[in-house]
Motif scaffolding. Structure first.
Motif, PDB file in Angstrom:
ATOM      1  N   ARG A   1      13.952 -13.912  11.019  1.00 20.15           N
ATOM      2  CA  ARG A   1      13.605 -14.673   9.811  1.00 20.15           C
ATOM      3  C   ARG A   1      12.097 -14.677   9.564  1.00 20.15           C
ATOM      4  N   TRP A   2      11.391 -13.724  10.113  1.00 18.84           N
ATOM      5  CA  TRP A   2       9.955 -13.586   9.918  1.00 18.84           C
ATOM      6  C   TRP A   2       9.636 -13.279   8.459  1.00 18.84           C
ATOM      7  N   THR A   3       8.497 -13.780   8.003  1.00 22.51           N
ATOM      8  CA  THR A   3       8.026 -13.453   6.665  1.00 22.51           C
ATOM      9  C   THR A   3       6.524 -13.161   6.707  1.00 22.51           C
ATOM     10  N   ALA A   4       6.124 -12.140   6.003  1.00 21.70           N
ATOM     11  CA  ALA A   4       4.707 -11.782   5.948  1.00 21.70           C
ATOM     12  C   ALA A   4       3.884 -12.879   5.289  1.00 21.70           C
ATOM     13  N   ARG A   5       4.475 -13.658   4.419  1.00 18.22           N
ATOM     14  CA  ARG A   5       3.742 -14.702   3.693  1.00 18.22           C
ATOM     15  C   ARG A   5       3.243 -15.830   4.602  1.00 18.22           C
ATOM     16  N   ARG A   6       3.805 -15.947   5.784  1.00 17.89           N
ATOM     17  CA  ARG A   6       3.342 -16.962   6.741  1.00 17.89           C
ATOM     18  C   ARG A   6       2.591 -16.314   7.900  1.00 17.89           C
ATOM     19  N   THR A   7       2.062 -15.107   7.655  1.00 18.55           N
ATOM     20  CA  THR A   7       1.419 -14.335   8.711  1.00 18.55           C
ATOM     21  C   THR A   7      -0.029 -14.032   8.350  1.00 18.55           C
ATOM     22  N   PHE A   8      -0.908 -14.168   9.331  1.00 23.01           N
ATOM     23  CA  PHE A   8      -2.335 -13.911   9.180  1.00 23.01           C
ATOM     24  C   PHE A   8      -2.708 -12.801  10.155  1.00 23.01           C
ATOM     25  N   ALA A   9      -3.667 -11.958   9.771  1.00 19.73           N
ATOM     26  CA  ALA A   9      -4.003 -10.814  10.616  1.00 19.73           C
ATOM     27  C   ALA A   9      -5.504 -10.562  10.683  1.00 19.73           C
ATOM     28  N   PHE A  10      -5.890  -9.904  11.752  1.00 21.03           N
ATOM     29  CA  PHE A  10      -7.262  -9.470  11.915  1.00 21.03           C
ATOM     30  C   PHE A  10      -7.520  -8.262  11.016  1.00 21.03           C
TER      31      PHE A  10
ATOM     32  N   THR B   1     -11.620 -10.199   7.067  1.00 23.91           N
ATOM     33  CA  THR B   1     -12.416  -8.992   7.279  1.00 23.91           C
ATOM     34  C   THR B   1     -13.384  -9.260   8.424  1.00 23.91           C
ATOM     35  N   SER B   2     -13.982  -8.218   8.955  1.00 20.55           N
ATOM     36  CA  SER B   2     -14.933  -8.396  10.054  1.00 20.55           C
ATOM     37  C   SER B   2     -16.182  -9.166   9.615  1.00 20.55           C
ATOM     38  N   ALA B   3     -16.481  -9.139   8.297  1.00 20.82           N
ATOM     39  CA  ALA B   3     -17.645  -9.867   7.774  1.00 20.82           C
ATOM     40  C   ALA B   3     -17.323 -11.323   7.432  1.00 20.82           C
ATOM     41  N   GLY B   4     -16.061 -11.727   7.609  1.00 22.85           N
ATOM     42  CA  GLY B   4     -15.678 -13.105   7.321  1.00 22.85           C
ATOM     43  C   GLY B   4     -15.084 -13.317   5.943  1.00 22.85           C
ATOM     44  N   GLY B   5     -14.815 -12.246   5.227  1.00 29.62           N
ATOM     45  CA  GLY B   5     -14.121 -12.336   3.941  1.00 29.62           C
ATOM     46  C   GLY B   5     -12.618 -12.376   4.174  1.00 29.62           C
ATOM     47  N   SER B   6     -11.883 -12.190   3.107  1.00 27.56           N
ATOM     48  CA  SER B   6     -10.437 -12.209   3.249  1.00 27.56           C
ATOM     49  C   SER B   6      -9.812 -11.023   2.521  1.00 27.56           C
ATOM     50  N   TRP B   7      -8.564 -10.751   2.858  1.00 25.73           N
ATOM     51  CA  TRP B   7      -7.797  -9.693   2.231  1.00 25.73           C
ATOM     52  C   TRP B   7      -6.329 -10.119   2.233  1.00 25.73           C
ATOM     53  N   ALA B   8      -5.552  -9.481   1.384  1.00 31.34           N
ATOM     54  CA  ALA B   8      -4.103  -9.728   1.329  1.00 31.34           C
ATOM     55  C   ALA B   8      -3.407  -8.457   0.894  1.00 31.34           C
ATOM     56  N   ILE B   9      -2.170  -8.319   1.296  1.00 28.14           N
ATOM     57  CA  ILE B   9      -1.371  -7.183   0.840  1.00 28.14           C
ATOM     58  C   ILE B   9      -0.498  -7.648  -0.311  1.00 28.14           C
ATOM     59  N   SER B  10      -0.608  -6.930  -1.407  1.00 28.56           N
ATOM     60  CA  SER B  10       0.198  -7.184  -2.601  1.00 28.56           C
ATOM     61  C   SER B  10       0.842  -5.861  -2.983  1.00 28.56           C
ATOM     62  N   GLY B  11       2.162  -5.791  -2.847  1.00 31.37           N
ATOM     63  CA  GLY B  11       2.844  -4.515  -3.038  1.00 31.37           C
ATOM     64  C   GLY B  11       2.432  -3.609  -1.899  1.00 31.37           C
TER      65      GLY B  11
ATOM     66  N   GLY C   1       6.755  -0.062   4.413  1.00 25.95           N
ATOM     67  CA  GLY C   1       7.751   0.080   3.349  1.00 25.95           C
ATOM     68  C   GLY C   1       7.610  -0.991   2.294  1.00 25.95           C
ATOM     69  N   PRO C   2       8.292  -0.767   1.149  1.00 29.16           N
ATOM     70  CA  PRO C   2       8.177  -1.687   0.027  1.00 29.16           C
ATOM     71  C   PRO C   2       8.485  -3.136   0.406  1.00 29.16           C
ATOM     72  N   GLU C   3       7.572  -4.012   0.076  1.00 32.66           N
ATOM     73  CA  GLU C   3       7.708  -5.464   0.197  1.00 32.66           C
ATOM     74  C   GLU C   3       7.748  -6.017   1.610  1.00 32.66           C
ATOM     75  N   VAL C   4       7.732  -5.172   2.641  1.00 30.40           N
ATOM     76  CA  VAL C   4       7.790  -5.677   4.011  1.00 30.40           C
ATOM     77  C   VAL C   4       6.570  -6.540   4.318  1.00 30.40           C
ATOM     78  N   LEU C   5       5.381  -6.093   3.927  1.00 28.74           N
ATOM     79  CA  LEU C   5       4.149  -6.823   4.237  1.00 28.74           C
ATOM     80  C   LEU C   5       3.570  -7.571   3.044  1.00 28.74           C
ATOM     81  N   ASP C   6       4.301  -7.651   1.960  1.00 25.72           N
ATOM     82  CA  ASP C   6       3.816  -8.337   0.770  1.00 25.72           C
ATOM     83  C   ASP C   6       3.513  -9.796   1.102  1.00 25.72           C
ATOM     84  N   GLY C   7       2.264 -10.205   0.900  1.00 30.42           N
ATOM     85  CA  GLY C   7       1.852 -11.578   1.194  1.00 30.42           C
ATOM     86  C   GLY C   7       1.110 -11.730   2.507  1.00 30.42           C
ATOM     87  N   LEU C   8       1.090 -10.705   3.343  1.00 26.32           N
ATOM     88  CA  LEU C   8       0.311 -10.750   4.575  1.00 26.32           C
ATOM     89  C   LEU C   8      -1.159 -10.947   4.205  1.00 26.32           C
TER      90      LEU C   8
END
Length: 189
Positions: A138-147, A171-181, A160-167
């Motif tokens: 029942r894992w969801t990328a939307r509740r997951t944070f990554a380095f 960033t190493s500089a202290g910014g942020s990123w997200a996967i959309s599609g 694959g499509p939508e597997v990581l959507d919302g991860l």
């Protein structure tokens, strides 16, 4: 979800057939992504802020990492910082870049239904583990944070499509990123 019949037979519920198989057979067709770099203090701090914005202290976090030195060090640093802030770390799980199925690691990472997951990993192994997570838990990328190592468009493409959507991640500089599609969006706050 799979339901047991008898012995080793199982069948999938409707809709599960659309999920990607966890095992990627064509990894050799892609250039190998760079190995994870050492995490930075800014990256660690940003991940902690992201977790705090989403969850209160007392939250249960499960941490996963590849077996390379830098991913393991990042996971250990995050685990220590989480505990200092009052978060409960339910598991710290590692996995190989290549495995038969990643089922055992996926089950350990999701055991006890944590409120959030934090991942420090190399792209190939996590892309395949994420497919297993979606396929079997029942894992969801939307509740997951990554380095920062997972802020790579190849990660979303391999998963694959939508597997990581919302991860989301730091960033190493202290910014942020997200996967959309299948795209990595920088400074996604």
């Amino acid at each position: 979800m799979q339901r047991k019949l008898s012995g080793n037979h199982a069948f999938r519920s409707r809709g599960e057939a659309d999920r990607p198989s966890p095992r990627l057979r064509n990894l050799g067709l892609f250039p190998p992504p760079p190995a994870p770099l050492p995490h930075t203090e800014a990256e660690l701090e940003r991940l902690l802020v992201m977790l705090q914005q989403q969850h209160q202290s007392g939250t249960t976090v499960s941490i996963g990492h590849s077996r390379d030195f830098h991913s393991a060090a990042a996971a250990n640093a995050f685990s220590s910082a989480c505990r200092e802030l009052g978060y409960r770390v339910s598991a710290v799980v590692d996995w190989p870049e290549d495995a038969a199925s990643w089922l055992r690691q996926a089950q350990r990472l999701t055991a006890g239904a944590p409120d959030a997951w934090v991942i420090a990993a190399a792209v190939p192994g996590f892309a395949q583990l994420s497919r297993r997570l979606v396929h079997s838990t029942r894992w969801t990328a939307r509740r997951t944070f990554a380095f920062a190592s997972l802020a790579d468009p190849m990660c979303a493409a391999l998963a694959g499509p939508e597997v990581l959507d919302g991860l989301r991640g730091a960033t190493s500089a202290g910014g942020s990123w997200a996967i959309s599609g299948n795209e990595v969006v920088r400074d996604a706050d």
